[in-house]
Write an enzyme that holds these catalytic residues in place. Structure first.
Site, short mmCIF file in Angstrom:
data_model
loop_
_atom_site.label_atom_id
_atom_site.label_comp_id
_atom_site.label_asym_id
_atom_site.label_seq_id
_atom_site.Cartn_x
_atom_site.Cartn_y
_atom_site.Cartn_z
N ASP A 156 -4.17 -2.49 -3.32
CA ASP A 156 -5.47 -1.82 -3.47
C ASP A 156 -5.41 -0.76 -4.57
O ASP A 156 -6.33 0.03 -4.72
CB ASP A 156 -5.96 -1.24 -2.14
CG ASP A 156 -5.09 -0.13 -1.59
OD1 ASP A 156 -4.11 0.28 -2.26
OD2 ASP A 156 -5.37 0.34 -0.47
N HIS A 205 -9.50 0.02 2.34
CA HIS A 205 -10.33 0.48 3.46
C HIS A 205 -11.67 -0.26 3.53
O HIS A 205 -12.70 0.33 3.80
CB HIS A 205 -10.53 2.00 3.39
CG HIS A 205 -9.25 2.74 3.24
ND1 HIS A 205 -8.34 2.88 4.27
CD2 HIS A 205 -8.67 3.33 2.16
CE1 HIS A 205 -7.28 3.55 3.84
NE2 HIS A 205 -7.45 3.82 2.56
N ASP A 216 0.84 -1.20 0.00
CA ASP A 216 0.00 0.00 0.00
C ASP A 216 0.87 1.24 0.00
O ASP A 216 2.01 1.21 0.46
CB ASP A 216 -0.92 0.02 1.23
CG ASP A 216 -2.06 1.02 1.08
OD1 ASP A 216 -2.43 1.37 -0.06
OD2 ASP A 216 -2.61 1.46 2.11
N GLY A 217 0.32 2.30 -0.52
CA GLY A 217 0.95 3.60 -0.50
C GLY A 217 -0.04 4.62 0.03
O GLY A 217 -1.25 4.43 -0.06
N GLU A 251 2.55 3.84 -3.93
CA GLU A 251 2.00 2.50 -4.23
C GLU A 251 3.06 1.68 -4.98
O GLU A 251 3.28 0.50 -4.67
CB GLU A 251 0.73 2.61 -5.09
CG GLU A 251 -0.44 3.28 -4.41
CD GLU A 251 -1.25 2.39 -3.48
OE1 GLU A 251 -0.88 1.22 -3.28
OE2 GLU A 251 -2.26 2.88 -2.94
#
Length: 143
Positions: free
Chosen positions: A67, A121, A7-8, A45
């Protein structure tokens, strides 16, 4: 089989950013994170993917979950056209983040990777964990 979750995050876009990655092989886990003072969400990311692939010690079978549709589609759908067009988009403009795309392409070539996407999320445990790591990367910039 190695599972990687990446993730970023960015506070402002551009702005201070962070990246996080979780690598899992059986019962063994490794967490990675870092940050950059002035960056974009997409670059973070991509950096998470780069740093996680750099951490692999030998050619591996990998399930990489992100994501970021930008990352997943970029590496699975768009990159072959960009390379064919000398790193230009269909509109003839330079590909954004071409430096990082080249690095991901080079690092991924040594592995068999199943690129997967998960909604961010949404309560996915590993995605929430790497989101926390990405935010830790940003927080540590302020220290």
């Amino acid at each position: 089989m190695i599972e990687i979750y990446t993730d970023g995050a960015c506070r402002g876009n551009p702005g201070p950013g962070g990246w996080g990655a979780l690598l899992r092989s059986g019962d063994h886990e490794k967490e990675l994170w870092g940050g950059a003072a002035d960056t974009t969400n997409n670059r973070m990311e991509m950096t998470a993917v780069i740093e996680s692939l750099k951490a692999l010690k030998r050619p591996s079978e990998v399930i990489l979950t992100t994501d970021s549709q930008y990352v997943r589609k970029g590496i699975t759908e768009w990159i072959s056209g960009w390379k064919r067009k000398n790193w230009k988009t269909a509109a003839g403009k330079p590909v954004k983040n071409a430096d990082l795309w080249r690095e991901i392409d080079k690092l991924a070539a040594g592995h068999k990777i199943d690129w997967r996407w998960v909604k961010g999320h949404s309560g996915h445990a590993e995605n929430e964990r790497v989101d926390d790591l990405a935010n830790r990367g940003i927080d540590e910039l302020a220290k």
